[in-house]
Scaffold this active site. Structure first.
Site, PDB file in Angstrom:
ATOM      1  N   PHE A  65      50.295  72.182  19.184  1.00 11.65           N
ATOM      2  CA  PHE A  65      50.468  71.559  17.876  1.00 11.65           C
ATOM      3  C   PHE A  65      49.821  70.176  17.835  1.00 11.65           C
ATOM      4  CE2 PHE A  65      52.704  68.679  15.035  1.00 11.65           C
ATOM      5  CZ  PHE A  65      52.519  69.323  13.830  1.00 11.65           C
ATOM      6  N   TYR A  66      50.129  69.362  18.826  1.00 11.51           N
ATOM      7  CA  TYR A  66      49.593  67.999  18.815  1.00 11.51           C
ATOM      8  C   TYR A  66      48.104  67.947  19.146  1.00 11.51           C
ATOM      9  CZ  TYR A  66      54.111  66.032  17.855  1.00 11.51           C
ATOM     10  OH  TYR A  66      55.287  65.714  17.231  1.00 11.51           O
ATOM     11  N   GLU A  67      47.614  68.928  19.849  1.00 10.82           N
ATOM     12  CA  GLU A  67      46.179  68.964  20.152  1.00 10.82           C
ATOM     13  C   GLU A  67      45.364  69.496  18.974  1.00 10.82           C
ATOM     14  OE1 GLU A  67      44.483  67.767  22.679  1.00 10.82           O
ATOM     15  OE2 GLU A  67      46.150  67.251  23.986  1.00 10.82           O
ATOM     16  N   SER A  68      45.856  70.545  18.302  1.00  9.17           N
ATOM     17  CA  SER A  68      45.016  71.227  17.304  1.00  9.17           C
ATOM     18  C   SER A  68      45.737  71.666  16.040  1.00  9.17           C
ATOM     19  CB  SER A  68      44.410  72.477  17.942  1.00  9.17           C
ATOM     20  OG  SER A  68      45.448  73.420  18.202  1.00  9.17           O
ATOM     21  N   MET A 120      52.301  71.186  22.862  1.00 12.36           N
ATOM     22  CA  MET A 120      50.956  70.719  23.218  1.00 12.36           C
ATOM     23  C   MET A 120      49.922  71.243  22.227  1.00 12.36           C
ATOM     24  SD  MET A 120      47.904  71.878  24.761  1.00 12.36           S
ATOM     25  CE  MET A 120      48.164  73.087  26.034  1.00 12.36           C
TER      26      MET A 120
END
Length: 165
Positions: A51-54, A49
């Protein structure tokens, strides 16, 4: 301002810069903070999460189609979870989204400057506390669209490979 306040201020300034974490570095920190297994979500769920968010970057800030803004490593939204003085917010996490809200009562508490938590600094303690609060709600990690799209129901074992946990 006393010497103790200056030391505190210097310490906060030195540690408050944004940071892009390495995957394993973040894994160790999140494990230490009790996220592995929290509310049934694995450490790999949290890493995926984040990684894909920030891209593991605490300075990440993004504006949504509804004009709300997401902040920090977990992209926490200012409509509900944090306050940024620009938008009304329930501020359910009781945290500043970013920076200083009127320098957060600059001369508070015995003349010592307090720089309260915000979601864009290298210290992600406040981000973790807020993320735990979010995931306790019925939506769980589905609150993060990127987690639902890229991580949910998938084999996430690669996120922990080589991290020596």
């Amino acid at each position: 301002m006393g010497a103790g306040c200056w030391l505190l201020l210097a310490s906060l300034a030195a540690t408050s810069r944004a940071k892009a974490f390495g995957r394993c570095q973040l894994a160790h920190l999140l494990q230490r903070e009790g996220l592995d297994g929290y509310r049934g979500y694995s450490l790999a769920d949290w890493l995926c999460m984040a990684f894909y968010e920030s891209n593991f970057d605490t300075a990440t800030k993004s504006i949504n189609a509804d004009s709300s803004t997401n902040f920090g490593i977990f992209q926490i939204n200012n409509r509900l979870w944090c306050t940024d003085e620009r938008s009304p917010s329930e501020n359910l996490c009781r945290v500043a989204c970013a920076g200083t809200t009127s320098l957060q009562h600059w001369w508070a508490h015995a003349g010592c400057a307090f720089l309260p938590a915000d979601l864009l600094t290298s210290d992600i303690t406040d981000d973790i506390i807020c993320a735990k609060r979010i995931v306790r709600r019925p939506q769980g990690m589905d609150a993060w669209e990127d987690w639902a799209m890229h991580c949910k129901g998938r084999d996430l074992s690669e996120w922990l490979e080589g991290c020596d946990l």
